[in-house]
Design an enzyme around this catalytic site. Structure first.
Site, PDB file in Angstrom:
ATOM      1  N   ILE A 158       0.837  -1.202   0.000  1.00 35.49           N
ATOM      2  CA  ILE A 158       0.000   0.000   0.000  1.00 35.49           C
ATOM      3  C   ILE A 158       0.871   1.251   0.000  1.00 35.49           C
ATOM      4  O   ILE A 158       0.628   2.197  -0.763  1.00 35.49           O
ATOM      5  CB  ILE A 158      -0.956   0.005   1.209  1.00 35.49           C
ATOM      6  N   CYS A 205       1.698   1.221   8.038  1.00 36.27           N
ATOM      7  CA  CYS A 205       2.452   0.161   8.686  1.00 36.27           C
ATOM      8  C   CYS A 205       1.500  -0.718   9.494  1.00 36.27           C
ATOM      9  O   CYS A 205       0.402  -0.292   9.839  1.00 36.27           O
ATOM     10  CB  CYS A 205       3.528   0.749   9.602  1.00 36.27           C
ATOM     11  N   PRO A 206       1.896  -1.945   9.812  1.00 33.28           N
ATOM     12  CA  PRO A 206       1.042  -2.803  10.642  1.00 33.28           C
ATOM     13  C   PRO A 206       1.033  -2.325  12.088  1.00 33.28           C
ATOM     14  O   PRO A 206       1.931  -1.590  12.522  1.00 33.28           O
ATOM     15  CB  PRO A 206       1.700  -4.180  10.516  1.00 33.28           C
ATOM     16  N   ARG A 234      -4.174   1.454  11.071  1.00 32.11           N
ATOM     17  CA  ARG A 234      -4.866   0.944  12.250  1.00 32.11           C
ATOM     18  C   ARG A 234      -4.978   2.058  13.277  1.00 32.11           C
ATOM     19  O   ARG A 234      -4.061   2.858  13.454  1.00 32.11           O
ATOM     20  CB  ARG A 234      -4.126  -0.252  12.855  1.00 32.11           C
ATOM     21  N   ASP A 258      -9.343   7.092   8.857  1.00 30.85           N
ATOM     22  CA  ASP A 258     -10.289   6.046   8.437  1.00 30.85           C
ATOM     23  C   ASP A 258     -10.388   4.930   9.471  1.00 30.85           C
ATOM     24  O   ASP A 258     -11.222   4.039   9.340  1.00 30.85           O
ATOM     25  CB  ASP A 258      -9.854   5.459   7.088  1.00 30.85           C
ATOM     26  N   GLU A 263     -13.751   0.499  17.313  1.00 28.50           N
ATOM     27  CA  GLU A 263     -14.660   0.555  16.168  1.00 28.50           C
ATOM     28  C   GLU A 263     -15.823  -0.408  16.386  1.00 28.50           C
ATOM     29  O   GLU A 263     -15.600  -1.536  16.826  1.00 28.50           O
ATOM     30  CB  GLU A 263     -13.911   0.197  14.874  1.00 28.50           C
ATOM     31  N   HIS A 282     -13.816   3.457   8.449  1.00 27.83           N
ATOM     32  CA  HIS A 282     -13.047   2.264   8.079  1.00 27.83           C
ATOM     33  C   HIS A 282     -13.554   1.659   6.765  1.00 27.83           C
ATOM     34  O   HIS A 282     -13.840   0.458   6.676  1.00 27.83           O
ATOM     35  CB  HIS A 282     -13.107   1.217   9.200  1.00 27.83           C
TER      36      HIS A 282
END
Length: 315
Positions: A158, A205-206, A234, A258, A263, A282
């Site tokens: 991404i 990034c994760p 995230r 986002d 959530e 999201h």
């Protein structure tokens, strides 16, 4: 072969075909599944498919028939993968299905901040142009992307797609990543240098122990004055209270988010009604084409597992 989908509502809205999946076994679909309902629904399943349903050790201990968990997602922090491995349960995720969609949404958010298309449309629809004395009322300040510096956190698929779009806009691209890399037209820098030099900072990034709340009061204070912050990765990578403070103080010119740590959004979320903050629920990954690709990946993962050669295994 019994296949149970625990949270189909998070993936489809009567718009995804199930024929390929149904060819692999008896498919039982639940729109959403609560913690209290989960064990009863999956205890007799051979395969469980989920997006965000939590498969804890407690749940896995009571699912004696379960051999496989497939994720409608790239992230798998909702699965106790270590215990699943001990139980002989294979867990597979779906990577790289949303690259183009998330990169596109990142720039949709950035362009909204720079060009104020939504604000101008509302102004026109509310009669503002009809009342204007000039043909081109400069109600909202707009900016060009060309010549600006974008700082990208992470350098996965991404992030690379975002960099490619940024270069097409004639932006200068900085990247911070844990692994040293090289790429044409991209400058790899330290985290602090990226914050200091970037007009736009976007996160790709994760979420892990290292990235958890890496964007906090200390890091926001290191941003270039008037920078713009984007998070489509995230929610846990940012401290929402600290972000609101940076927006309210004017340190940041704005933010576009986002994802949140909780959530759906909590009514007391610090970013609700925050100054100059664009929030989408999201949905960066949600175009129909993206979800069709996701379903295909999940189906192919199951086929590979049944064929004895599992792919995209995360445990």
């Amino acid at each position: 072969m019994k296949i149970v989908i625990t949270d189909w509502q998070t993936v489809a809205k009567n718009d995804l075909p199930l024929e390929k999946l149904e060819a692999l076994g008896e498919v039982e679909i639940y729109s959403l599944t609560s913690k209290e309902q989960l064990i009863d629904r999956v205890k007799d399943a051979d395969i469980a498919l989920c997006n965000k349903t939590v498969f804890s050790k407690e749940v896995l201990e009571k699912c004696e028939k379960l051999k496989y968990i497939g994720l409608f997602a790239t992230g798998y922090n909702n699965i106790d993968t270590k215990f699943a491995r001990e139980k002989g349960i294979t867990v597979c995720n779906a990577g790289n299905y949303s690259t183009n969609a998330v990169a596109q949404h990142t720039f949709a958010l950035l362009l909204e901040h720079m060009s104020h298309v939504g604000n101008y449309n509302k102004m026109v629809q509310d009669g503002g142009w009809c009342k204007s004395e000039v043909f081109s009322p400069f109600v909202f300040p707009s900016e060009e992307l060309s010549g600006k510096t974008i700082g990208i956190i992470g350098f996965g698929n991404i992030a690379k797609a975002v960099a490619k779009i940024a270069i097409a806009f004639n932006m200068k691209v900085l990247v911070y990543t844990r692994t040293e890399k090289e790429s044409e037209n991209i400058e790899f820098v330290s985290f602090d240098e990226l914050l200091k030099r970037s007009d736009v900072v976007t996160v790709h990034c994760p979420l892990n122990d290292e990235s958890y709340r890496m964007f906090n009061s200390e890091s926001f204070n290191k941003f270039k004055d008037g920078a713009f912050f984007i998070n489509t990765a995230r929610g846990g990578v940012m401290d929402e209270v600290a972000l609101r403070a940076a927006l309210e103080s004017g340190k940041l010119s704005g933010a576009a988010i986002d994802v949140l740590e909780t959530e759906p959004m909590s009514p007391d979320c610090a970013l609700l009604s925050a100054k100059n903050c664009i929030i989408t629920p999201h949905i960066a990954w949600a175009p129909l084409e993206t979800r069709l690709r996701l379903l295909d990946i999940v189906t192919e993962n199951i086929k590979a597992f049944l064929g004895g050669n599992p792919i995209n295994v995360v445990n």
